[in-house]
Design an enzyme around this catalytic site. Sequence first.
Site, PDB file in Angstrom:
ATOM      1  N   SER A  40       0.833  -1.208   0.000  1.00  0.00           N
ATOM      2  CA  SER A  40       0.000   0.000   0.000  1.00  0.00           C
ATOM      3  C   SER A  40       0.864   1.253   0.000  1.00  0.00           C
ATOM      4  O   SER A  40       0.447   2.299  -0.507  1.00  0.00           O
ATOM      5  CB  SER A  40      -0.920  -0.002   1.221  1.00  0.00           C
ATOM      6  OG  SER A  40      -1.752  -1.144   1.231  1.00  0.00           O
ATOM      7  N   SER A 124      -9.177   4.055  10.532  1.00  0.00           N
ATOM      8  CA  SER A 124     -10.559   3.652  10.313  1.00  0.00           C
ATOM      9  C   SER A 124     -10.975   4.345   9.021  1.00  0.00           C
ATOM     10  O   SER A 124     -11.160   5.563   8.988  1.00  0.00           O
ATOM     11  CB  SER A 124     -11.448   4.078  11.482  1.00  0.00           C
ATOM     12  OG  SER A 124     -12.758   3.624  11.286  1.00  0.00           O
ATOM     13  N   ASP A 155      -8.386   3.410  -2.826  1.00  0.00           N
ATOM     14  CA  ASP A 155      -9.608   3.116  -3.576  1.00  0.00           C
ATOM     15  C   ASP A 155     -10.560   2.226  -2.788  1.00  0.00           C
ATOM     16  O   ASP A 155     -11.777   2.303  -2.950  1.00  0.00           O
ATOM     17  CB  ASP A 155      -9.301   2.504  -4.947  1.00  0.00           C
ATOM     18  CG  ASP A 155      -8.310   1.353  -4.912  1.00  0.00           C
ATOM     19  OD1 ASP A 155      -7.819   1.023  -3.819  1.00  0.00           O
ATOM     20  OD2 ASP A 155      -8.011   0.801  -5.983  1.00  0.00           O
ATOM     21  N   HIS A 258      -1.835  -7.887   0.670  1.00  0.00           N
ATOM     22  CA  HIS A 258      -2.212  -6.755   1.526  1.00  0.00           C
ATOM     23  C   HIS A 258      -1.817  -7.030   2.976  1.00  0.00           C
ATOM     24  O   HIS A 258      -2.104  -8.086   3.530  1.00  0.00           O
ATOM     25  CB  HIS A 258      -3.716  -6.490   1.456  1.00  0.00           C
ATOM     26  CG  HIS A 258      -4.156  -5.321   2.287  1.00  0.00           C
ATOM     27  ND1 HIS A 258      -4.217  -4.036   1.787  1.00  0.00           N
ATOM     28  CD2 HIS A 258      -4.529  -5.229   3.593  1.00  0.00           C
ATOM     29  CE1 HIS A 258      -4.617  -3.220   2.745  1.00  0.00           C
ATOM     30  NE2 HIS A 258      -4.809  -3.917   3.848  1.00  0.00           N
ATOM     31  N   GLU A 366     -24.311  13.283   9.643  1.00  0.00           N
ATOM     32  CA  GLU A 366     -23.745  13.431  10.991  1.00  0.00           C
ATOM     33  C   GLU A 366     -22.313  12.902  11.095  1.00  0.00           C
ATOM     34  O   GLU A 366     -21.498  13.462  11.832  1.00  0.00           O
ATOM     35  CB  GLU A 366     -24.635  12.729  12.020  1.00  0.00           C
ATOM     36  CG  GLU A 366     -26.003  13.363  12.198  1.00  0.00           C
ATOM     37  CD  GLU A 366     -27.035  12.889  11.184  1.00  0.00           C
ATOM     38  OE1 GLU A 366     -28.155  13.437  11.178  1.00  0.00           O
ATOM     39  OE2 GLU A 366     -26.723  11.972  10.381  1.00  0.00           O
ATOM     40  N   PHE A 392     -28.947  10.776  16.708  1.00  0.00           N
ATOM     41  CA  PHE A 392     -28.260  10.717  15.420  1.00  0.00           C
ATOM     42  C   PHE A 392     -26.738  10.760  15.563  1.00  0.00           C
ATOM     43  O   PHE A 392     -26.026  10.505  14.591  1.00  0.00           O
ATOM     44  CB  PHE A 392     -28.759  11.830  14.507  1.00  0.00           C
ATOM     45  CG  PHE A 392     -30.259  11.830  14.329  1.00  0.00           C
ATOM     46  CD1 PHE A 392     -30.989  10.647  14.433  1.00  0.00           C
ATOM     47  CD2 PHE A 392     -30.953  13.003  14.087  1.00  0.00           C
ATOM     48  CE1 PHE A 392     -32.369  10.634  14.286  1.00  0.00           C
ATOM     49  CE2 PHE A 392     -32.332  13.000  13.941  1.00  0.00           C
ATOM     50  CZ  PHE A 392     -33.046  11.816  14.040  1.00  0.00           C
ATOM     51  N   GLN A 428     -36.524   8.707  17.379  1.00  0.00           N
ATOM     52  CA  GLN A 428     -35.959  10.021  17.703  1.00  0.00           C
ATOM     53  C   GLN A 428     -35.455  10.111  19.145  1.00  0.00           C
ATOM     54  O   GLN A 428     -34.863  11.118  19.530  1.00  0.00           O
ATOM     55  CB  GLN A 428     -37.018  11.113  17.500  1.00  0.00           C
ATOM     56  CG  GLN A 428     -37.785  11.013  16.200  1.00  0.00           C
ATOM     57  CD  GLN A 428     -36.912  11.193  14.982  1.00  0.00           C
ATOM     58  OE1 GLN A 428     -36.354  12.254  14.759  1.00  0.00           O
ATOM     59  NE2 GLN A 428     -36.773  10.132  14.192  1.00  0.00           N
TER      60      GLN A 428
END
EC number: 2.2.1.1
Length: 623
Positions: A40, A124, A155, A258, A366, A392, A428
């Site tokens: 990589s 991440s 990619d 990889h 969010e 959220f 909600q």
Amino acid sequence: MEGYHKPDQQKLQALKDTANRLRISSIQATTAAGSGHPTSCCSAAEIMAVLFFHTMRYKSQDPRNPHNDRFVLSKGHAAPILYAVWAEAGFLPEAELLNLRKISSDLDGHPVPKQAFTDVATGSLGQGLGVACGMAYTGKYFDKASYRVYCLLGDGELSEGSVWEAMAFASIYKLDNLVAILDINRLGQSDPAPLQHQMDIYQKRCEAFGWHAVIVDGHSVEELCKAFGQAKHQPTAIIAKTFKGRGITGVEDKESWHGKPLPKNMAEQIIQEIYSQIQSKKKILATPPQEDAPSVDIANIRMPSLPSYKVGDKIATRKAYGQALAKLGHASDRIIALDGDTKNPTFSEIFKKEHPDRFIECYIAEQNMVSIAVGCATRNRTVPFCSTFAAFFTRAFDQIRMAAISESNINLCGSHCGVSIGEDGPSQMALENLAMFRSVPTSTVFYPSDGVVTEKAVELAANTKGICFIRTSRPENAIIYNNNEDFQVGQAKVVLKSKDDQVTVIGAGVTLHEALAAAELLKKEKINIRVLDPFTIKPLDRKLILDSARATKGRILTVEDHYYEGGIGEAVSSAVVGEPGITVTHLAVNRVPRSGKPAELLKMFGIDKDAIAQAVRGLITKA
């Protein structure tokens, strides 16, 4: 950046040599570590060489200088080549590269901010571009400086939706100081990437999102120099066709390599092959930046005046948050607000009205909003406050987790918490968020119960390191504190007490007011209770809780508009575990709720004044 001047052949060869040295360093480091991602790294060698030794402007011995161009390695597993760059630039000793991934070294497997040249942790996948957008927004609209922001993506991570949230954001806000480099090396971790080398589709996708997109041979330093030199009045995506493991004979463009270092004998042979292509050992010096970023001080930002509420008046803490943030905005032009298209119910619209140039509408994205805030906060340029319905924020938990690893200082306000929001129903209702935010290592969790303490929470959050979460409520409740009341992180308040208290009741937000109402009911029965407001759920005021419990025969009752798991009850239980003679009883929401009026739902789930009074009677009777 206006106009392109082709480098001479000597410079182009020097860049090729630099790229090959970066390859060699990446192979050596990962082989020494026995783990890592050399293939990589090798696909990005020319990209990194051109970026750091031709295009970017920075002080190589002062990586976090505010005037420097910024770089985010979104494909964080290629960390060894980033470390190799800083060794090539003279900031890191080359010998340190061989300590990659050792517990005694700062060179972790993925970039982390204990490294002076790393602004944010990555690894991440899918988050780097959002952070870069925050940096670029800050540079263009707050600093009004010439520094540019570059983000290298793989990619594989282009399958992440958060990447495209960031692409949309950059286009909407015309971030022409932002360049995304897409390292299209064809291969993912376990399979080829979905588009492999269909470069035209990548280009069309970027253009559809409002970016200037150019396809280049990612192993041609000349094409890369030209692409980076093209200034456009929109964000630019350089779509680089590369090959994973470039330069490694027998491995280049092959699957199943990889995350695998080369065996020692193989590495030595490959290094000799690559080294034979290097024509000069001479290193290219970094180009210094234009020094036009303003000096910024975000330390000790204080409210311009005390709160101006009256005891007994009613206000929802979500509205008090909006008023407080707008007020704090007058104390510093580095207080900024972000929202996810909920600025009317979160009341961040008050901030927007008073400080329109410092409000960032992130729309319903969010995950990206949190990443933008992290980017805005880098190098201590701003103090960001994000707001949306607390429910959220759960979809942005990975971004919040990575913000903690990034040692980021961001503030998040979640409104519409618990069943007390009423008729909107369970989708909600934030009922998991105390557990979520308490689990974040650098977090402080505020749970204000009236307007006065909400204002104090906003001020304290602005001056508290780490991830600050403010949990606000929809219902209007009475002001219970005087305007001059002092609040500190980790300091609870006894709201009601007498010498004859029999149970300590701990509630926050809506349930604190239910506890006070329960106290009135019980008083008629000659039963006195002590009522505590924890203010911060993390850190918790263990001493005051224990002192109160011991004064009430060891009885603690917690009541919360939250699920049982991970909320106030479990926080209090953890704080007093092992203390002799103390028992903790919990009242909380025990199942997925439904629509209804707030009072009906508080009653249905056993967290209203009547349920509290009944639980207190039961504790006394049990004794």
